[in-house]
Scaffold this motif. Structure first.
Motif, PDB file in Angstrom:
ATOM      1  N   TYR A  51     -17.756 -32.720 -25.420  1.00 31.22           N
ATOM      2  CA  TYR A  51     -17.193 -32.281 -24.152  1.00 31.22           C
ATOM      3  C   TYR A  51     -15.739 -32.713 -23.980  1.00 31.22           C
ATOM      4  O   TYR A  51     -14.936 -31.973 -23.393  1.00 31.22           O
ATOM      5  N   ALA A  52     -15.402 -33.877 -24.497  1.00 30.00           N
ATOM      6  CA  ALA A  52     -14.025 -34.362 -24.343  1.00 30.00           C
ATOM      7  C   ALA A  52     -13.041 -33.469 -25.088  1.00 30.00           C
ATOM      8  O   ALA A  52     -11.878 -33.336 -24.668  1.00 30.00           O
ATOM      9  N   GLN A  53     -13.474 -32.862 -26.193  1.00 32.55           N
ATOM     10  CA  GLN A  53     -12.599 -31.941 -26.918  1.00 32.55           C
ATOM     11  C   GLN A  53     -12.591 -30.560 -26.264  1.00 32.55           C
ATOM     12  O   GLN A  53     -11.578 -29.858 -26.294  1.00 32.55           O
ATOM     13  N   ALA A  54     -13.709 -30.174 -25.670  1.00 31.61           N
ATOM     14  CA  ALA A  54     -13.812 -28.835 -25.088  1.00 31.61           C
ATOM     15  C   ALA A  54     -13.010 -28.707 -23.795  1.00 31.61           C
ATOM     16  O   ALA A  54     -12.344 -27.684 -23.572  1.00 31.61           O
ATOM     17  N   GLU A  55     -13.046 -29.738 -22.957  1.00 30.16           N
ATOM     18  CA  GLU A  55     -12.475 -29.598 -21.608  1.00 30.16           C
ATOM     19  C   GLU A  55     -10.987 -29.235 -21.613  1.00 30.16           C
ATOM     20  O   GLU A  55     -10.589 -28.281 -20.918  1.00 30.16           O
ATOM     21  N   PRO A  56     -10.118 -29.932 -22.370  1.00 30.20           N
ATOM     22  CA  PRO A  56      -8.695 -29.552 -22.318  1.00 30.20           C
ATOM     23  C   PRO A  56      -8.426 -28.154 -22.861  1.00 30.20           C
ATOM     24  O   PRO A  56      -7.480 -27.492 -22.422  1.00 30.20           O
ATOM     25  N   LEU A  57      -9.252 -27.682 -23.807  1.00 29.79           N
ATOM     26  CA  LEU A  57      -9.064 -26.330 -24.329  1.00 29.79           C
ATOM     27  C   LEU A  57      -9.432 -25.291 -23.274  1.00 29.79           C
ATOM     28  O   LEU A  57      -8.721 -24.290 -23.092  1.00 29.79           O
ATOM     29  N   TYR A  58     -10.537 -25.512 -22.584  1.00 23.38           N
ATOM     30  CA  TYR A  58     -10.902 -24.621 -21.483  1.00 23.38           C
ATOM     31  C   TYR A  58      -9.814 -24.612 -20.413  1.00 23.38           C
ATOM     32  O   TYR A  58      -9.459 -23.560 -19.870  1.00 23.38           O
ATOM     33  N   GLN A  59      -9.312 -25.780 -20.100  1.00 21.66           N
ATOM     34  CA  GLN A  59      -8.284 -25.872 -19.056  1.00 21.66           C
ATOM     35  C   GLN A  59      -6.998 -25.175 -19.487  1.00 21.66           C
ATOM     36  O   GLN A  59      -6.338 -24.511 -18.681  1.00 21.66           O
ATOM     37  N   GLN A  60      -6.649 -25.310 -20.781  1.00 24.82           N
ATOM     38  CA  GLN A  60      -5.456 -24.633 -21.287  1.00 24.82           C
ATOM     39  C   GLN A  60      -5.625 -23.119 -21.239  1.00 24.82           C
ATOM     40  O   GLN A  60      -4.700 -22.382 -20.859  1.00 24.82           O
ATOM     41  N   LEU A  73      -7.533 -21.445 -19.192  1.00 26.32           N
ATOM     42  CA  LEU A  73      -7.464 -21.049 -17.787  1.00 26.32           C
ATOM     43  C   LEU A  73      -6.011 -21.022 -17.314  1.00 26.32           C
ATOM     44  O   LEU A  73      -5.601 -20.086 -16.608  1.00 26.32           O
ATOM     45  N   ALA A  74      -5.218 -22.027 -17.694  1.00 28.03           N
ATOM     46  CA  ALA A  74      -3.813 -22.083 -17.271  1.00 28.03           C
ATOM     47  C   ALA A  74      -3.029 -20.887 -17.804  1.00 28.03           C
ATOM     48  O   ALA A  74      -2.198 -20.301 -17.088  1.00 28.03           O
ATOM     49  N   ILE A  75      -3.268 -20.500 -19.056  1.00 24.83           N
ATOM     50  CA  ILE A  75      -2.584 -19.343 -19.631  1.00 24.83           C
ATOM     51  C   ILE A  75      -2.920 -18.089 -18.831  1.00 24.83           C
ATOM     52  O   ILE A  75      -2.043 -17.300 -18.463  1.00 24.83           O
ATOM     53  N   ARG A  76      -4.184 -17.915 -18.547  1.00 26.88           N
ATOM     54  CA  ARG A  76      -4.605 -16.706 -17.853  1.00 26.88           C
ATOM     55  C   ARG A  76      -4.081 -16.679 -16.414  1.00 26.88           C
ATOM     56  O   ARG A  76      -3.682 -15.615 -15.921  1.00 26.88           O
ATOM     57  N   GLU A  77      -4.101 -17.814 -15.757  1.00 22.99           N
ATOM     58  CA  GLU A  77      -3.604 -17.831 -14.383  1.00 22.99           C
ATOM     59  C   GLU A  77      -2.099 -17.554 -14.341  1.00 22.99           C
ATOM     60  O   GLU A  77      -1.600 -16.966 -13.373  1.00 22.99           O
ATOM     61  N   GLN A  78      -1.384 -17.944 -15.397  1.00 27.77           N
ATOM     62  CA  GLN A  78       0.056 -17.699 -15.423  1.00 27.77           C
ATOM     63  C   GLN A  78       0.384 -16.259 -15.804  1.00 27.77           C
ATOM     64  O   GLN A  78       1.308 -15.651 -15.248  1.00 27.77           O
ATOM     65  N   LEU A  79      -0.381 -15.691 -16.755  1.00 26.53           N
ATOM     66  CA  LEU A  79      -0.050 -14.369 -17.280  1.00 26.53           C
ATOM     67  C   LEU A  79      -0.696 -13.230 -16.506  1.00 26.53           C
ATOM     68  O   LEU A  79      -0.176 -12.108 -16.503  1.00 26.53           O
ATOM     69  N   LEU A  80      -1.813 -13.514 -15.871  1.00 26.06           N
ATOM     70  CA  LEU A  80      -2.599 -12.450 -15.274  1.00 26.06           C
ATOM     71  C   LEU A  80      -2.641 -12.598 -13.764  1.00 26.06           C
ATOM     72  O   LEU A  80      -2.358 -13.664 -13.214  1.00 26.06           O
ATOM     73  N   MET A 120       1.747 -18.687 -25.150  1.00 24.59           N
ATOM     74  CA  MET A 120       1.351 -18.057 -23.894  1.00 24.59           C
ATOM     75  C   MET A 120       0.977 -16.602 -24.134  1.00 24.59           C
ATOM     76  O   MET A 120       1.779 -15.683 -23.918  1.00 24.59           O
ATOM     77  N   HIS A 121      -0.231 -16.358 -24.580  1.00 20.35           N
ATOM     78  CA  HIS A 121      -0.681 -15.001 -24.858  1.00 20.35           C
ATOM     79  C   HIS A 121      -2.178 -14.914 -24.563  1.00 20.35           C
ATOM     80  O   HIS A 121      -2.920 -15.868 -24.827  1.00 20.35           O
ATOM     81  N   PRO A 122      -2.646 -13.771 -24.043  1.00 26.91           N
ATOM     82  CA  PRO A 122      -4.076 -13.651 -23.737  1.00 26.91           C
ATOM     83  C   PRO A 122      -4.993 -13.886 -24.934  1.00 26.91           C
ATOM     84  O   PRO A 122      -6.073 -14.471 -24.784  1.00 26.91           O
ATOM     85  N   ASP A 123      -4.582 -13.441 -26.131  1.00 25.51           N
ATOM     86  CA  ASP A 123      -5.438 -13.653 -27.298  1.00 25.51           C
ATOM     87  C   ASP A 123      -5.509 -15.119 -27.693  1.00 25.51           C
ATOM     88  O   ASP A 123      -6.526 -15.577 -28.237  1.00 25.51           O
ATOM     89  N   VAL A 124      -4.439 -15.859 -27.436  1.00 23.52           N
ATOM     90  CA  VAL A 124      -4.481 -17.308 -27.670  1.00 23.52           C
ATOM     91  C   VAL A 124      -5.489 -17.945 -26.709  1.00 23.52           C
ATOM     92  O   VAL A 124      -6.264 -18.831 -27.093  1.00 23.52           O
ATOM     93  N   ALA A 125      -5.495 -17.479 -25.479  1.00 24.41           N
ATOM     94  CA  ALA A 125      -6.474 -17.987 -24.506  1.00 24.41           C
ATOM     95  C   ALA A 125      -7.895 -17.711 -24.986  1.00 24.41           C
ATOM     96  O   ALA A 125      -8.790 -18.558 -24.831  1.00 24.41           O
ATOM     97  N   GLY A 157      -4.241 -13.153 -10.193  1.00 17.25           N
ATOM     98  CA  GLY A 157      -5.238 -14.151  -9.802  1.00 17.25           C
ATOM     99  C   GLY A 157      -6.642 -13.609  -9.714  1.00 17.25           C
ATOM    100  O   GLY A 157      -7.619 -14.369  -9.816  1.00 17.25           O
ATOM    101  N   ASP A 158      -6.778 -12.294  -9.516  1.00 19.65           N
ATOM    102  CA  ASP A 158      -8.092 -11.671  -9.439  1.00 19.65           C
ATOM    103  C   ASP A 158      -8.486 -10.983 -10.745  1.00 19.65           C
ATOM    104  O   ASP A 158      -9.387 -10.139 -10.762  1.00 19.65           O
ATOM    105  N   HIS A 159      -7.824 -11.334 -11.835  1.00 19.87           N
ATOM    106  CA  HIS A 159      -8.157 -10.698 -13.113  1.00 19.87           C
ATOM    107  C   HIS A 159      -9.515 -11.215 -13.609  1.00 19.87           C
ATOM    108  O   HIS A 159      -9.819 -12.405 -13.504  1.00 19.87           O
ATOM    109  N   PRO A 160     -10.345 -10.340 -14.169  1.00 20.58           N
ATOM    110  CA  PRO A 160     -11.654 -10.790 -14.670  1.00 20.58           C
ATOM    111  C   PRO A 160     -11.580 -11.901 -15.706  1.00 20.58           C
ATOM    112  O   PRO A 160     -12.493 -12.735 -15.790  1.00 20.58           O
ATOM    113  N   ASP A 161     -10.502 -11.939 -16.510  1.00 20.31           N
ATOM    114  CA  ASP A 161     -10.395 -13.009 -17.504  1.00 20.31           C
ATOM    115  C   ASP A 161     -10.167 -14.369 -16.855  1.00 20.31           C
ATOM    116  O   ASP A 161     -10.576 -15.401 -17.407  1.00 20.31           O
ATOM    117  N   VAL A 162      -9.506 -14.407 -15.709  1.00 27.52           N
ATOM    118  CA  VAL A 162      -9.390 -15.661 -14.957  1.00 27.52           C
ATOM    119  C   VAL A 162     -10.787 -16.104 -14.515  1.00 27.52           C
ATOM    120  O   VAL A 162     -11.149 -17.284 -14.638  1.00 27.52           O
TER     121      VAL A 162
END
Length: 528
Positions: free
Chosen positions: A311-320, A322-329, A290-295, A331-336
């Motif tokens: 696409y099947a490999q890309a989607e869960p990574l994008y979602q992960q 996004l989940a890291i950023r929404e948890q750490l940052l 759970m770190h921004p650089d990991v995201a 909700g209005d953070h530009p990285d989200v």
């Protein structure tokens, strides 16, 4: 589509652990070198507290203490003393860290006036103040002012300090980076080359600073699509960081990411994937899951898979990511917003525009809340949503977004920047789809002229512009002009790529179809 944030080469931003991590300006969170009785001792103690709070990113508390330090300095040594200027710089830095740019500008300017009054106009501390103002203007995308102050700072340090002084190296790097982010490569690259030469000429030069210079010049070559040069420079920077910091240091991951971007661009996909994965592993081991650089690394690897159609490999990574950023940052953070944008890109690449549109809309809403109305990042978000509307045939919704994106880019970068050329091309595509050929034609021509001016006449973007304009002429039945442009575009692509390259094959097929159609109607271009 425009990809936001991490897919572009990662630039370092501040000095940390002896390594120049970019940029513009030497910040003056200084601690007094000696303690004396009375107010000076209080001022020094307050400065130490400011430094501690700043390092903990407790900016609001640090701001309060810095204001007290300023008050102590003014009451103890007077309003025009260098200690007051130091406190003003510290307070300005804290304002800037919180996005209070107008307040920061006022403090920086007053500090500059004090140093100039005390030391004269050609003193290193005056240059530092100018660099600080350049930093602020860079952050707010006021590039003309940033250039002005950055140039003045460099002129001072080159006049009053010995060649190779750290302040000269920093000023060179700062001004070069400012030119690079504006796409002014003709001005940036000579400064990078001078900087590199100065580092290499000094046997005692810090290898980490040399690595930063190599990386920054590589980023410039990368942006100009000069991939062999960029790759060689990134490799040198990578070797220096691995030898100095170890193979698993987070700063090694930064270079691995940038090198992978170049390898991906030249078709070295296996090497690119390996380096994206290695960068992700380094960051996970260094920071945990759970770190921004990991995201960031998750995002980069996902984008690589997205670009390969995996696409099947890309989607869960994008979602992960996004989940890291929404948890750490927040909700209005530009990285989200960036993660929302990237996931939308994935859906758009698959033609799933109904899934992409709400993500783009959420990203745009965040950017509009947290960024200035003329911020360049906002233009990319506007463009992406406009593209989605265009692909859906909702042209009336796309046009105002394209126009707004174009206006922002022209204001931020000037009329001849590559981002302006991209916006002109996108708006021209929309008008072409609507049959508004008279409005589209000058936009295509202007876009092509900008790409040729920035990159040279034998560049892939120039070829694409020629083909877009050729399609317009073909749609208007002007086959002779269309054929000429297709031939020019094909010559460029054949010069740059192999005959099996998709761009070459597509141009050959389209030209062949056009020649056949023109032959049937006796509209082949006449030869001299």
């Amino acid at each position: 589509m425009i990809f936001l944030f991490e897919r572009h080469p990662i630039s370092n931003r501040r000095k940390q652990h002896g390594q120049a991590k970019m940029p513009i300006g030497k910040q003056l969170l200084t601690i007094a070198s000696r303690l004396i009785r009375g107010g000076k001792a209080d001022w020094s103690a307050l400065n130490r507290e400011v430094v501690s709070l700043y390092q903990q990113q407790q900016f609001d508390q640090a701001q309060s203490v810095a204001q007290r330090a300023l008050d102590v300095a003014e009451s103890t040594v007077g309003t025009d003393h260098p200690d007051v200027a130091t406190s003003l710089n510290n307070l300005a830095l804290l304002y800037s860290a919180q996005g209070l740019h107008a307040e920061a500008e006022q403090c920086y300017k007053r500090a500059w006036e004090i140093f100039e009054k005390v030391h004269g106009p050609e003193h290193p501390k005056v240059a530092t103040s100018l660099n600080n103002l350049a930093t602020l203007y860079y952050a707010t995308r006021n590039f003309p002012q940033a250039e002005l102050f950055g140039q003045q700072a460099l002129a001072i340090v080159e006049k009053v300090l010995p060649t190779g002084h750290p302040d000269q190296l920093e000023s060179l790097n700062n001004l070069a980076e400012l030119y690079r982010v504006q796409g002014k490569f003709a001005q940036a690259d000579p400064l990078y080359q001078r900087l590199l030469s100065l580092h290499e000429a000094c046997p005692e030069s810090d290898p980490l600073l040399l690595a930063v210079s190599l990386k920054n010049l590589a980023s410039s070559r990368h942006a100009q699509k000069e991939y062999p040069q960029a790759m060689a420079l990134y490799q040198r920077a990578l070797t220096l960081r691995e030898e100095t910091l170890g193979a698993n240091h987070p700063q090694v991951a930064v270079i691995l990411n940038n090198l992978a971007l170049v390898q991906e661009a030249v078709g070295q996909h296996l090497l690119a994937e390996t380096n994206f994965q290695r960068a992700l592993t380094i960051r996970e081991q260094a920071f945990g899951q759970m770190h921004p650089d990991v995201a960031k690394s998750l995002n980069n690897l996902a984008s690589f898979y997205n670009g390969r159609g995996r696409y099947a490999q890309a989607e869960p990574l994008y979602q992960q990511a996004l989940a890291i950023r929404e948890q750490l940052l927040d909700g209005d953070h530009p990285d989200v917003a960036a993660s929302l944008n990237n996931l939308a890109l994935l859906y758009g690449a698959q033609g799933q525009y109904a899934h992409a549109e709400p993500l783009y809309s959420r990203a745009l809403a965040i950017f509009e809340r947290v960024l200035a109305p003329d911020h360049p990042t906002l233009s990319s978000s506007l463009n992406n949503l406009a593209e989605t509307y265009r692909f859906q045939g909702r042209h009336e919704k796309a046009e105002p977004l394209y126009l707004r994106a174009l206006a922002i880019r022209e204001k931020a970068f000037g009329p001849t920047h590559v981002s302006v050329a991209a916006s002109l091309n996108n708006l021209a595509l929309l008008y072409s789809f609507q049959g508004r050929y008279g409005e589209a034609e000058p936009l295509y021509q202007r876009s092509r002229a900008i790409f040729a001016q920035v990159f040279g006449s034998k560049h892939p973007h120039v070829a694409t512009s020629l083909i877009n304009l050729a399609k317009l002429y073909r749609a208007r039945g002007e086959n002779s002009q269309a054929i000429s442009l297709y031939q020019q575009a094909l010559a460029i692509r054949e010069h740059l790529f192999t005959n099996s390259h998709p761009g070459v094959v597509a141009a050959q097929q389209e030209l062949a179809a056009l020649l056949k159609s023109a032959a049937e109607t006796d509209e082949l271009p006449k030869k001299d």
